[in-house]
Design a protein around this motif. Structure first.
Motif: not given
Ligand SMILES: Cc1cc2nc3c(=O)[nH]c(=O)nc-3n(C[C@H](O)[C@H](O)[C@H](O)COP(=O)(O)OP(=O)(O)OC[C@H]3O[C@@H](n4cnc5c(N)ncnc54)[C@H](O)[C@@H]3O)c2cc1C
Ligand code: SF4
Length: 467
Positions: A412-413, A415, A421, A423, A427-429, A431, A440
């Motif tokens: 996972i990405d 921050d 991370k 949005n 929602q994470t990087s 799907d 988060e």
């Protein structure tokens, strides 16, 4: 205009320090209704803005004032799945932004909240609401703290099949294993969980996702995943003597205490106990305060809580006006139970004897601002002191979620601060993987975790149903 603020207050000190029962008392109904009557039903209710879950505070104050506990609970519950938790442990930013607080004392919103939800339980208004239609979609929630439970509640009500995985042996996250029983009785969590089980939420404790369930299983078996696994990486103190026996992270001490109260046997060689010890709590925040209250109950010989930052003022600073959160001195029920508190102190090193911590070397610090406004810390000349200690509890907060294990395995990405991370939809990087709560945002508050769970759930539902 005629009724002053009246708080229920704490149980008498010489009663409460001998047990782990909740310290806060309750008002009788007449007084509680009077307190709700103090709400002015402002045209622009700043309390509603100050509350992270957007509680419709004037509306349910009016219901309480009219003695309509069912109506009050329904409004309260419409924006918050767990008013019984926030009613007990929320620092109540709503009260700091209450319009009355400009010139008078705020409405007792948090206490009114606890009272409303207790009335709702006692009068039988909190009943399982089993969803009538099931969507056939499966959602995994990883972590059973307030964020995970909040998301699970809403997704279950939307008709999805929700499974909550928890690596610990009981459900609740920091509500269960962090916050002491004297602030939040664990029966309050169990009472809500029984309802969730009747409503169809599946709980799987003792499952470490990433170890007991692989990344592939998680992503293949579920239509969506909500990560709510908290920010469990504690901030360490990299000084000489850190490795000595008797130096522990606050969470190790606190979670053991909660487990002991729940009836678990902690082996002697692993036990961290404050009894007859000179306890040094490093970190002046809420976790530190919980260490103080727990040490008092374990009959510590003495307790000193130190903080590296200066002592906050008791009044709001000019740059910190109403309705914002006041950065002022806070004194908890635990502080009143017997501890010394000191500020502007840094820990230079710890001294041991036969491998056990015996002393701490402290130095006073000054804080000044440079031209760019950055705070600079300098040691005060001649302020060095050595104090005797037997138990050192590190409660300097948490840096980020644990990357090693589940999160790194997922790929996972993160921050810039090392949190997962997300949005605006949480929602994470990856799907179909969403995240909410401390994982988060970084370590925060129960009420913020509940709100994050709501946002994630709403967007997972959109993702699954396409609307
Ligand atoms: C000692 C202490 C006292 C606090 N007191 C207060 C207070 O009075 N008021 C307040 O508002 N806030 C308080 N907080 C903060 C608050 O508890 C947290 O902000 C909140 O619990 C965060 O919720 P969460 O659901 O994001 O994470 P958590 O509550 O941390 O829950 C995360 C859960 O995920 C589980 N988990 C992690 N990884 C995995 C995995 N791989 N598989 C399965 N499960 C996993 C963990 O075991 C944990 O149970 C306190 C915090 C601490 C530490
Ligand atoms: S959840 Fe916290 S901020 Fe919101 S109304 Fe309750 S006490 Fe106030």
């Amino acid at each position: 205009m005629l009724i002053g603020r009246k708080e229920a207050g704490y149980r008498p000190l010489n009663d409460r320090i001998y047990d782990y029962g909740e310290v806060e008392q309750t008002l009788d109904d007449k007084d509680r209704i009077d307190q709700a009557a103090r709400c002015m039903d402002c045209g622009v209710p700043f309390c509603h803005w100050g509350c992270p879950v957007g509680s419709k505070i004037p509306e349910w104050q009016d219901m309480v004032y009219k003695g309509d506990w069912k109506g009050a609970y329904e409004i309260l519950n419409s924006t918050n799945s767990f008013p019984e938790f926030t009613g007990r442990v929320c620092p109540a930013p709503c009260e700091k932004s209450c319009v009355l607080a400009i010139h008078n004392e705020a409405v007792t919103i948090r206490e009114n909240e606890a009272s409303t939800v207790e009335h709702a339980y006692n009068l039988g208004f909190v009943q399982p609401r089993v969803p009538e239609v099931r969507t056939g979609k499966k959602v995994a929630v990883v972590g059973s703290g307030p964020a995970g439970l909040s998301a699970a509640d809403i997704l279950n009500q939307a008709g999805h099949e929700v499974t909550v995985f928890e690596k610990n042996n009981a459900i609740g996250g920091l509500l269960r294993f962090g916050i002491p029983d004297f602030k939040l009785s664990k029966t309050v969590i169990d009472r809500r969980l029984e309802i969730f089980v009747d409503e169809g939420i599946i709980f799987k404790p003792n499952v470490n996702v990433g170890v007991d369930i692989t990344r592939e299983q998680l992503l293949e078996e579920f239509d969506a995943v909500v990560l709510a696994n908290g920010a469990e990486q504690p901030r360490d103190l990299p000084v000489e003597g850190r490795e000595l026996e008797g130096v522990h992270f606050a969470m190790d001490f606190l979670s053991q205490s909660n487990k002991r109260i729940a009836g678990e046997i902690i082996p002697d060689e692993l036990s961290i106990l404050a009894k007859d010890k000179r306890v040094l709590v490093i970190g002046g925040g809420d976790t530190g305060s919980d260490c103080v209250g727990t040490s008092v109950r374990q009959k510590a010989k003495s307790i000193l809580q130190i903080e590296i930052l200066p002592k906050p003022s008791t009044e709001r600073a000019p740059g910190n006006p109403w309705p914002y959160w006041p950065n002022t001195l806070r004194t908890s029920s635990s502080h009143l139970e017997g501890c010394e508190r000191r500020w502007s102190l840094s820990t230079q090193r710890l001294i041991g004897e036969n491998g056990k911590v015996k002393q701490a070397v402290l130095v006073g610090v000054d804080w000044t601002q440079d031209e760019a406004g950055r705070w600079i810390m300098t040691e005060k000349v001649g302020s060095l002191e050595i104090i005797d200690v037997d138990l050192v509890l590190l409660s300097m907060g948490f840096t980020q979620p644990v990357h090693n294990g589940l999160l790194d395995t997922l790929g996972i990405d993160y921050d810039a601060r090392g949190n997962v991370k997300v949005n605006a939809k949480k929602q994470t990087s990856i799907d179909k993987v969403f995240a909410c709560g401390d994982v988060e945002s970084g370590a925060s508050l129960v009420v913020r975790a509940i709100e994050a769970g709501k946002i994630a759930a709403r967007n997972v539902d959109d993702f699954l149903s396409g609307e």
